[in-house]
Design an enzyme around this catalytic site. Structure first.
Site, PDB file in Angstrom:
ATOM      1  N   HIS A 167       0.835  -1.207   0.000  1.00 24.66           N
ATOM      2  CA  HIS A 167       0.000   0.000   0.000  1.00 24.66           C
ATOM      3  C   HIS A 167       0.874   1.264   0.000  1.00 24.66           C
ATOM      4  O   HIS A 167       0.738   2.136  -0.861  1.00 24.66           O
ATOM      5  CB  HIS A 167      -0.910  -0.027   1.236  1.00 24.66           C
ATOM      6  CG  HIS A 167      -1.853   1.128   1.328  1.00 24.66           C
ATOM      7  ND1 HIS A 167      -3.170   1.039   0.949  1.00 24.66           N
ATOM      8  CD2 HIS A 167      -1.668   2.400   1.758  1.00 24.66           C
ATOM      9  CE1 HIS A 167      -3.750   2.226   1.132  1.00 24.66           C
ATOM     10  NE2 HIS A 167      -2.868   3.068   1.627  1.00 24.66           N
ATOM     11  N   GLU A 168       1.784   1.326   0.948  1.00 27.62           N
ATOM     12  CA  GLU A 168       2.624   2.530   1.063  1.00 27.62           C
ATOM     13  C   GLU A 168       3.554   2.661  -0.148  1.00 27.62           C
ATOM     14  O   GLU A 168       3.894   3.773  -0.555  1.00 27.62           O
ATOM     15  CB  GLU A 168       3.418   2.526   2.374  1.00 27.62           C
ATOM     16  CG  GLU A 168       2.577   2.436   3.659  1.00 27.62           C
ATOM     17  CD  GLU A 168       1.454   3.460   3.763  1.00 27.62           C
ATOM     18  OE1 GLU A 168       1.543   4.515   3.109  1.00 27.62           O
ATOM     19  OE2 GLU A 168       0.471   3.193   4.481  1.00 27.62           O
TER      20      GLU A 168
HETATM   21 ZN    ZN Z   1      -3.161   5.168   1.747  1.00 26.42          ZN
END
Ligand code: ZN
Length: 546
Positions: A315-316
C-alpha cells in the site's frame, strides 16, 4: 498516505499573519547556523532573488522557500513518528507549531497575493498547458482558500479538536459515545462556519470535500454511492455466504525479519527506488514525500496478523511510487505532490489490492514466499493461499475490511457526515444511526461504541470530507487498471513473469509525472477518456468475488 499532507485550512494549518519582510530575517537568522553547503545554497538563493526580474520568477523564488518549509515540516513529522524518544515529545510539538506558523505566514502574506496577481497577468499569453501557467493557477487557488479563513477561526478550531481528540480517546476507552457527543456537536458547528467562508456551493459539505479532493462536490459523491450501494450490498450477501476459505495459516507464527525481507524483495521488484527513498518502522504505517528524491515509507509487524506487514508495505509503496514518479521539475514548488488524496489512494489500492491480491502476482511470488516459510506454507497450494488473502467477511472495523466491504464502511461515514452537516442527523442520534446502517449495509451490529461509532479518530481531529477519498481511490484504481489492460494485452503474462515495469512506467507517464499540475477530474479524463466511473470497480468485484 494518511491524514498528513493536506490540512483543512488550505495548504497548511497555522494562524499568524506576516508583514512580508521576515524573509530576510529568517535567512540572516539561519545564516549563523548553516554549514558550508547551506551557506553556498543561501548565496545562490540571494543570487536567484537578484536575477528574478519578472513576477513569475519572483514568485518561483518565494514558492521554493515555502515548499522548503513544508518539506522541513514533513521531515520533522516523520522523525516524530519514527525516531523520537518520549522525552522529546513536548518540545517537538512546539517546534512543529513554530514551523507551521512561519509557513502559514509566508503563504498568506500580502506580498504573495500581489505576486500571484502580477504573475497571472504575465502568464496570460502562455499556452494553457504551460508549466508556469499551471503552477500559478494551483498556487492562486490554494492562496485564495488559505486567506479566506480568519486566524481566529483557525485558533478556535485547533482548540476544539485538541479537546475533542482527548475526549474521543476517553470515550472510546469507556466505550461511551455520550462523552464525545458535545465535542462532535462543536466540531460540526465549526465545519458549518468553515463552509460559510467559501463561495456557497450547492451544499455546505462541498467546501469540506474540496480540501481533500479539489473540485469534487457532494452531488458527485452521492451519485457515486448511489451507484455502489445496492450492488455492493448484494455482492456482499452473495460472497460472504459462499467463501468459507480457511485462512488460519495466515495467522501462524511468522518471523518478523523473514517477512520484512520478503516484503523488501517484493517492493524492490515493483520499482521502489532505494536511492530516493527509505523504509522504517512506526506504530501506524504511512508514506511521506520530501521532494521526489526523498520518499519515505513505514511499516509495522503485528504478531497475530503477520501479513499486514506485507500488504501495508504494498500500500505505502503505491503512494511512494507516485511521489517518486513526479517530474523532478516540480521539486520546491507546490506542485510536487499527488493531485488529491483520492488519486493518491488509487495508487496505493492499485498495488495493494488490484495487483497485490491478484493471481498473476502470486503466480510469480508465491514460490518465493513458500521457500521462506516452508513450515507454514509448504503444504498450502497457490489456490488456497489466493482464496485466503481474498477472504470476504463483513466486519465491524473499517481498517480490517476486505475489498468487498470497504466501500460500505466509507459510504456509511460519508452519509452521516452529510447528514450532520445539513441537520438531517442530530448528534444525539449519531450512534443509533451508525448501528442501523451497519446492520443494513454489512449485516453486522456493533456490540459497543468502541467497535462502532467511536472506532475512527477522524471526526475527533476535525477531518470531515476525508473519508470519501478512500472510495474515490478504490474506484479509480480499477478504472486506471482497466485502461492499462486495454492497452497492454500481455498484462497477465507479464505480471506472472514478475514484470512490473510496464505498469509502473505507464502510470508514471500518464499520471505520476504531472504532480498537482491537473485537478483530479481533468487528470482522470485525460488518462481514461471519461470521468470517475463506478462501473469498472463494480464489474471487477463481481467478477472476482461471485
Ligand atoms: Zn493510503
Amino acid at each position: 498516505m494518511d491524514a498528513a499532507g493536506q490540512g483543512q485550512y488550505g495548504a497548511a494549518a497555522g494562524a499568524i499573519d506576516d508583514c512580508g519582510s521576515c524573509n530576510l530575517k529568517l535567512r540572516t537568522g539561519s545564516w549563523k547556523l548553516t554549514s558550508t553547503l547551506s551557506f553556498q545554497f543561501l548565496v545562490s538563493s540571494f543570487r536567484l532573488y537578484d536575477r528574478a526580474v519578472t513576477a513569475i520568477e519572483q514568485l518561483d523564488v518565494l514558492l521554493a522557500e515555502i515548499t522548503d518549509l513544508r518539506y522541513a515540516i514533513s521531515l520533522v513529522g516523520w522523525d516524530e513518528r519514527v525516531n523520537l524518544p518520549p522525552g522529546g515529545v513536548a518540545t517537538r510539538g512546539a517546534m512543529l507549531a513554530t514551523l507551521r506558523s512561519i509557513e502559514h505566514a509566508k503563504f498568506t502574506a500580502d506580498r504573495l497575493g500581489r505576486l500571484i496577481e502580477q504573475a497571472t497577468a504575465e502568464a496570460a499569453t502562455l499556452d494553457a498547458d504551460d508549466p508556469a501557467r499551471r503552477k500559478i493557477a494551483v498556487v492562486a487557488r490554494d492562496f485564495g482558500k488559505a486567506t479566506r479563513v480568519p486566524g481566529a477561526f483557525v485558533a478556535a478550531h485547533a482548540e476544539a479538536v485538541s479537546a475533542a481528540h482527548q475526549a474521543w480517546r476517553e470515550a472510546r476507552e469507556a466505550s461511551d459515545f455520550s462523552r464525545f457527543a458535545s465535542h462532535l456537536e462543536r466540531i460540526v458547528d465549526l465545519k458549518r462556519e468553515y463552509a460559510g467562508f467559501f463561495k456557497a456551493g450547492e451544499h455546505p459539505y462541498d467546501a469540506l470535500l474540496d480540501d481533500f479532493e479539489p473540485a469534487a462536490t457532494t452531488a458527485d459523491v452521492q451519485q457515486m454511492f448511489d451507484a455502489l450501494r445496492h450492488r455492493q450490498v448484494a455482492l456482499l450477501k452473495n460472497a460472504a455466504g459462499r467463501h468459507h476459505a480457511d485462512d488460519s495459516f495466515l495467522r501462524a507464527p511468522y518471523a518478523e525479519q523473514e517477512m520484512l525481507g520478503f516484503a523488501i524483495e517484493v517492493i524492490t521488484k515493483l520499482g521502489f527506488d532505494w536511492h530516493r527513498g527509505r523504509q522504517d518502522k512506526s506504530t501506524h504505517p504511512f508514506a511521506v514525500g520530501i521532494s521526489t528524491g526523498d520518499v519515505r515509507i513505514t511499516t509495522r509487524f503485528v504478531e497475530h496478523h503477520p501479513f499486514e506487514l506485507l500488504f501495508s508495505m504494498l500500500h505505502e509503496t503505491g503512494h511512494a511510487l507516485y511521489e517518486q514518479g513526479i517530474d523532478a521539475r516540480w521539486n520546491r514548488t507546490p506542485l510536487a505532490g499527488g493531485a488529491s488524496l483520492g488519486v493518491h489512494e488509487s495508487q496505493s489500492r492499485l498495488w495493494e489490492n488490484v495487483i497485490g491480491r491478484s493471481r498473476p502476482f502470486w503466480v510469480h511470488f508465491y514460490p518465493q514466499l513458500q521457500r521462506r516459510f516452508a513450515a507454514q506454507l509448504g503444504h498450502i497450494s497457490l489456490d488456497q493461499f489466493y482464496r485466503a488473502i481474498n477472504k470476504v467477511e463483513p466486519s465491524l472495523i473499517r481498517v480490517e475490511a476486505d475489498e468487498v466491504t470497504y466501500n460500505l464502511h466509507v459510504m456509511l461515514r460519508v452519509e452521516m457526515e452529510i447528514g450532520m452537516m445539513n441537520g438531517a442527523i442530530a448528534i444525539a442520534e449519531v450512534e443509533a444511526c451508525w448501528n442501523d446502517r451497519m446492520r443494513d449495509y454489512l449485516g453486522v451490529m456493533p456490540s459497543d461504541a468502541a467497535h462502532g461509532v467511536l472506532q475512527d479518530m477522524h471526526w475527533s481531529v476535525g477531518l470531515f470530507g476525508y473519508f470519501a477519498t478512500y472510495t474515490i481511490g478504490n474506484l479509480l484504481s480499477v478504472q486506471l487498471w482497466r485502461t492499462f489492460q486495454a492497452e497492454h494485452p500481455s498484462w497477465e503474462r507479464d505480471l506472472s513473469a514478475g514484470e512490473f515495469a510496464g505498469l509502473r512506467d505507464w502510470l508514471r507517464e500518464r499520471l505520476h509525472r504531472h504532480g498537482k499540475a491537473y485537478q483530479p477530474k481533468e487528470l482522470v479524463a485525460r488518462i481514461t477518456g471519461k470521468g470517475l466511473d463506478p462501473e469498472p470497480y463494480l464489474t471487477y468485484l463481481e467478477q472476482k468475488y461471485s
